[in-house]
Design a protein around this motif. Structure first.
Motif, PDB file in Angstrom:
ATOM      1  N   VAL A 122       0.217  18.634  17.212  1.00  0.00           N
ATOM      2  CA  VAL A 122       0.352  18.148  15.838  1.00  0.00           C
ATOM      3  C   VAL A 122       0.959  16.750  15.854  1.00  0.00           C
ATOM      4  O   VAL A 122       2.020  16.524  16.458  1.00  0.00           O
ATOM      5  CB  VAL A 122       1.224  19.094  14.993  1.00  0.00           C
ATOM      6  N   VAL A 123       0.277  15.812  15.206  1.00  0.00           N
ATOM      7  CA  VAL A 123       0.761  14.440  15.063  1.00  0.00           C
ATOM      8  C   VAL A 123       0.607  14.060  13.594  1.00  0.00           C
ATOM      9  O   VAL A 123       0.039  14.810  12.802  1.00  0.00           O
ATOM     10  CB  VAL A 123      -0.036  13.459  15.958  1.00  0.00           C
ATOM     11  N   THR A 124       1.109  12.912  13.209  1.00  0.00           N
ATOM     12  CA  THR A 124       0.831  12.420  11.865  1.00  0.00           C
ATOM     13  C   THR A 124      -0.602  11.893  11.832  1.00  0.00           C
ATOM     14  O   THR A 124      -1.275  11.765  12.866  1.00  0.00           O
ATOM     15  CB  THR A 124       1.799  11.303  11.452  1.00  0.00           C
ATOM     16  N   ASP A 125      -1.062  11.555  10.647  1.00  0.00           N
ATOM     17  CA  ASP A 125      -2.419  11.024  10.518  1.00  0.00           C
ATOM     18  C   ASP A 125      -2.521   9.578  10.987  1.00  0.00           C
ATOM     19  O   ASP A 125      -3.616   9.028  11.068  1.00  0.00           O
ATOM     20  CB  ASP A 125      -2.895  11.135   9.070  1.00  0.00           C
ATOM     21  N   ILE A 126      -1.407   8.952  11.344  1.00  0.00           N
ATOM     22  CA  ILE A 126      -1.425   7.520  11.664  1.00  0.00           C
ATOM     23  C   ILE A 126      -2.125   7.233  12.992  1.00  0.00           C
ATOM     24  O   ILE A 126      -3.070   6.422  13.035  1.00  0.00           O
ATOM     25  CB  ILE A 126       0.003   6.950  11.632  1.00  0.00           C
ATOM     26  N   PRO A 127      -1.739   7.845  14.120  1.00  0.00           N
ATOM     27  CA  PRO A 127      -2.487   7.592  15.357  1.00  0.00           C
ATOM     28  C   PRO A 127      -3.926   8.082  15.281  1.00  0.00           C
ATOM     29  O   PRO A 127      -4.813   7.525  15.936  1.00  0.00           O
ATOM     30  CB  PRO A 127      -1.695   8.341  16.429  1.00  0.00           C
ATOM     31  N   VAL A 128      -4.174   9.102  14.485  1.00  0.00           N
ATOM     32  CA  VAL A 128      -5.542   9.593  14.292  1.00  0.00           C
ATOM     33  C   VAL A 128      -6.396   8.508  13.626  1.00  0.00           C
ATOM     34  O   VAL A 128      -7.541   8.270  14.019  1.00  0.00           O
ATOM     35  CB  VAL A 128      -5.527  10.884  13.457  1.00  0.00           C
ATOM     36  N   ALA A 129      -5.841   7.856  12.605  1.00  0.00           N
ATOM     37  CA  ALA A 129      -6.583   6.791  11.922  1.00  0.00           C
ATOM     38  C   ALA A 129      -6.902   5.645  12.878  1.00  0.00           C
ATOM     39  O   ALA A 129      -8.000   5.083  12.858  1.00  0.00           O
ATOM     40  CB  ALA A 129      -5.781   6.274  10.731  1.00  0.00           C
ATOM     41  N   PHE A 130      -5.948   5.285  13.744  1.00  0.00           N
ATOM     42  CA  PHE A 130      -6.204   4.218  14.710  1.00  0.00           C
ATOM     43  C   PHE A 130      -7.310   4.621  15.671  1.00  0.00           C
ATOM     44  O   PHE A 130      -8.231   3.831  15.949  1.00  0.00           O
ATOM     45  CB  PHE A 130      -4.929   3.869  15.478  1.00  0.00           C
ATOM     46  N   LEU A 143      -2.736   1.640   6.605  1.00  0.00           N
ATOM     47  CA  LEU A 143      -3.292   2.752   5.853  1.00  0.00           C
ATOM     48  C   LEU A 143      -3.002   2.586   4.365  1.00  0.00           C
ATOM     49  O   LEU A 143      -1.891   2.216   3.983  1.00  0.00           O
ATOM     50  CB  LEU A 143      -2.701   4.085   6.320  1.00  0.00           C
ATOM     51  N   ALA A 144      -3.989   2.901   3.542  1.00  0.00           N
ATOM     52  CA  ALA A 144      -3.792   2.906   2.095  1.00  0.00           C
ATOM     53  C   ALA A 144      -4.783   3.868   1.465  1.00  0.00           C
ATOM     54  O   ALA A 144      -5.924   3.520   1.177  1.00  0.00           O
ATOM     55  CB  ALA A 144      -3.953   1.505   1.507  1.00  0.00           C
ATOM     56  N   GLY A 145      -4.339   5.096   1.314  1.00  0.00           N
ATOM     57  CA  GLY A 145      -5.106   6.113   0.607  1.00  0.00           C
ATOM     58  C   GLY A 145      -4.145   6.811  -0.324  1.00  0.00           C
ATOM     59  O   GLY A 145      -3.508   6.169  -1.151  1.00  0.00           O
ATOM     60  N   THR A 146      -3.996   8.113  -0.187  1.00  0.00           N
ATOM     61  CA  THR A 146      -2.975   8.824  -0.946  1.00  0.00           C
ATOM     62  C   THR A 146      -1.597   8.277  -0.605  1.00  0.00           C
ATOM     63  O   THR A 146      -0.740   8.119  -1.474  1.00  0.00           O
ATOM     64  CB  THR A 146      -3.031  10.333  -0.641  1.00  0.00           C
ATOM     65  N   GLY A 147      -1.368   8.004   0.683  1.00  0.00           N
ATOM     66  CA  GLY A 147      -0.145   7.360   1.133  1.00  0.00           C
ATOM     67  C   GLY A 147      -0.446   5.957   1.628  1.00  0.00           C
ATOM     68  O   GLY A 147      -1.593   5.501   1.580  1.00  0.00           O
ATOM     69  N   SER A 315      -7.478   1.759   7.256  1.00  0.00           N
ATOM     70  CA  SER A 315      -7.887   3.129   6.994  1.00  0.00           C
ATOM     71  C   SER A 315      -7.458   3.550   5.600  1.00  0.00           C
ATOM     72  O   SER A 315      -6.399   3.150   5.113  1.00  0.00           O
ATOM     73  CB  SER A 315      -7.241   4.064   8.028  1.00  0.00           C
ATOM     74  N   GLY A 316      -8.289   4.365   4.950  1.00  0.00           N
ATOM     75  CA  GLY A 316      -7.956   4.884   3.631  1.00  0.00           C
ATOM     76  C   GLY A 316      -8.901   4.374   2.568  1.00  0.00           C
ATOM     77  O   GLY A 316      -9.510   3.305   2.710  1.00  0.00           O
ATOM     78  N   SER A 317      -9.020   5.124   1.495  1.00  0.00           N
ATOM     79  CA  SER A 317     -10.001   4.825   0.452  1.00  0.00           C
ATOM     80  C   SER A 317      -9.805   3.456  -0.182  1.00  0.00           C
ATOM     81  O   SER A 317     -10.779   2.779  -0.523  1.00  0.00           O
ATOM     82  CB  SER A 317      -9.943   5.905  -0.638  1.00  0.00           C
ATOM     83  N   LEU A 318      -8.567   3.012  -0.324  1.00  0.00           N
ATOM     84  CA  LEU A 318      -8.316   1.722  -0.959  1.00  0.00           C
ATOM     85  C   LEU A 318      -8.761   0.553  -0.101  1.00  0.00           C
ATOM     86  O   LEU A 318      -8.961  -0.553  -0.613  1.00  0.00           O
ATOM     87  CB  LEU A 318      -6.831   1.568  -1.280  1.00  0.00           C
ATOM     88  N   LEU A 319      -8.883   0.767   1.207  1.00  0.00           N
ATOM     89  CA  LEU A 319      -9.226  -0.321   2.117  1.00  0.00           C
ATOM     90  C   LEU A 319     -10.690  -0.293   2.533  1.00  0.00           C
ATOM     91  O   LEU A 319     -11.100  -1.016   3.435  1.00  0.00           O
ATOM     92  CB  LEU A 319      -8.318  -0.276   3.343  1.00  0.00           C
ATOM     93  N   GLU A 320     -11.487   0.542   1.854  1.00  0.00           N
ATOM     94  CA  GLU A 320     -12.923   0.572   2.125  1.00  0.00           C
ATOM     95  C   GLU A 320     -13.643  -0.532   1.353  1.00  0.00           C
ATOM     96  O   GLU A 320     -14.517  -1.213   1.895  1.00  0.00           O
ATOM     97  CB  GLU A 320     -13.494   1.937   1.752  1.00  0.00           C
ATOM     98  N   SER A 321     -13.313  -0.707   0.089  1.00  0.00           N
ATOM     99  CA  SER A 321     -13.927  -1.743  -0.743  1.00  0.00           C
ATOM    100  C   SER A 321     -13.063  -1.940  -1.975  1.00  0.00           C
ATOM    101  O   SER A 321     -12.185  -1.122  -2.266  1.00  0.00           O
ATOM    102  CB  SER A 321     -15.352  -1.348  -1.157  1.00  0.00           C
TER     103      SER A 321
END
Length: 360
Positions: A122-130, A143-147, A315-321
């Motif tokens: 178990v890790v945070t979502d941060i290294p997973v996003a990278f 990262l910029a989505g929910t968090g 990473s995250g919905s806000l940084l897609e467009s």
């Protein structure tokens, strides 16, 4: 479907006859959980989704977190043999030290419920996003989505982190933060503390749906003018509309206010001054995150005497467009001299991390 063609689920080609061994990757965010079952040569053999599972922003109980993880994992395994899973990584938003025991317990419970032997990592979502956006050993992910936050990653580990502290004390620039600022701007316009903004009209529609229309019909139109003019002493919305918004916001989980963020972005793109300021502040927060962790990246690269490259991932919905993505991308290019890479699917990124850690 043509002979030999693989079915596609959730934008992944899934090879339904892959027999394993398998690696499991789970990416649990505030709004949705994804799970991928991947063979050792990188073929996606199964894919599933579940509800959000962020212990900080999602606001759910331990049981709900476990259920979200179980739903996604069992859907991904489906007709595959769980006994052929050799390793798995769960990337769970909000699974830092403060919430790690709950995240680990929920991941283990979901793992057991799916019939998989052993225990996942178990890790945070941060290294997973990278890992979902870069094959480099070292780099920065924003990262910029929910968090929201940023981190320097080295060999799958977080070397330094900025923000990603949850909606109550951080996540500045996230969808939840932008949504909250949008609602606050509307409420300030209603009672005369703030400025006129189209958010006073679009926020109720985002939150209340059709229920908003009769309330908006009685609204002073000066409040919703896209002028940014002060409303104090000139307008009064009455109490019905603000009270309806209060009831809705406090009846739902904190992460749900993030659904207002696209309306704020749309208003900013049309030039509404209040929305433009919210978006600009979000961009500033996210670039501050990158600036805060960059010294750790510089130290790692200097130790290798400039022989290694680095990844720069968003990473995250806000940084897609949209305007937040455009502002952050421009700021990163000016700082690093390279274009950031969008993160791919977080569940597949978690499976890649599982492959690396299994090999280690």
């Amino acid at each position: 479907m043509f002979p030999g063609e693989r079915p596609m689920f959730y934008r992944h080609y899934v090879c339904s006859n892959a027999i394993g061994p398998y690696l499991v990757g789970v990416d649990a965010g505030g709004t949705r959980t994804r799970a991928a079952i991947v063979t050792l040569d990188g073929v996606v053999a199964g894919y599933g989704t579940g509800p959000g599972a962020n212990p900080n922003s999602g606001g759910g109980t331990s049981g709900e977190l476990t259920q979200a993880l179980t739903t996604a994992l069992t859907a991904a395994l489906k007709e595959l043999d769980p006994a052929r899973v050799v390793h798995g990584v769960f990337g769970i938003a909000g699974a830092g030290a403060a919430n790690r025991p709950r995240a680990v317990a929920s991941a283990n419970a979901a793992w057991a419920a799916a019939g998989v032997p052993g225990e996942p990592e178990v890790v945070t979502d941060i290294p997973v996003a990278f890992a979902a956006g870069s094959a480099e050993r070292t780099g920065i992910v924003i990262l910029a989505g929910t968090g929201a936050g940023a981190a320097v990653i080295d060999a799958g580990e977080i070397e330094r982190r900025s923000d990603a502290n949850g909606y109550l004390i951080g996540d500045e620039g996230s969808a939840v933060w932008i949504g909250r600022e949008g609602v606050r701007a509307a409420m300030r316009a209603y009672d005369g503390r703030g400025r006129a903004t189209v958010l006073a009209e679009t926020v109720p529609r985002a939150l209340l749906g059709e229920e908003a229309e009769p309330l908006l019909a009685r609204l002073d139109r000066a409040i919703v003018a896209p002028t940014g003019a002060p409303t104090a002493g000139r307008t009064w919305s009455g109490s019905d509309l603000p009270q309806a918004i209060i009831r809705k916001v406090y009846a739902e989980r904190p992460a749900s206010i993030g659904k207002v963020a696209p309306w704020v972005s749309a208003a900013a793109e049309k030039g509404d001054p209040v929305a433009v300021e919210i978006v600009a502040e979000a961009v500033r927060h996210l670039l501050e995150d990158a600036d805060a962790v960059r010294p750790a990246l510089d130290d790692l690269l200097a130790a290798r005497e400039g022989t290694a490259g680095f990844g720069l991932v968003v990473s995250g919905s806000l940084l897609e467009s949209g305007p937040v993505a455009d502002g952050v991308r421009a700021g990163l290019v000016s700082r690093f001299g390279v274009e950031p890479t969008p993160a791919g699917d977080g569940a597949v990124g978690a499976a890649r991390l599982a492959a690396h850690r299994a090999g280690r």
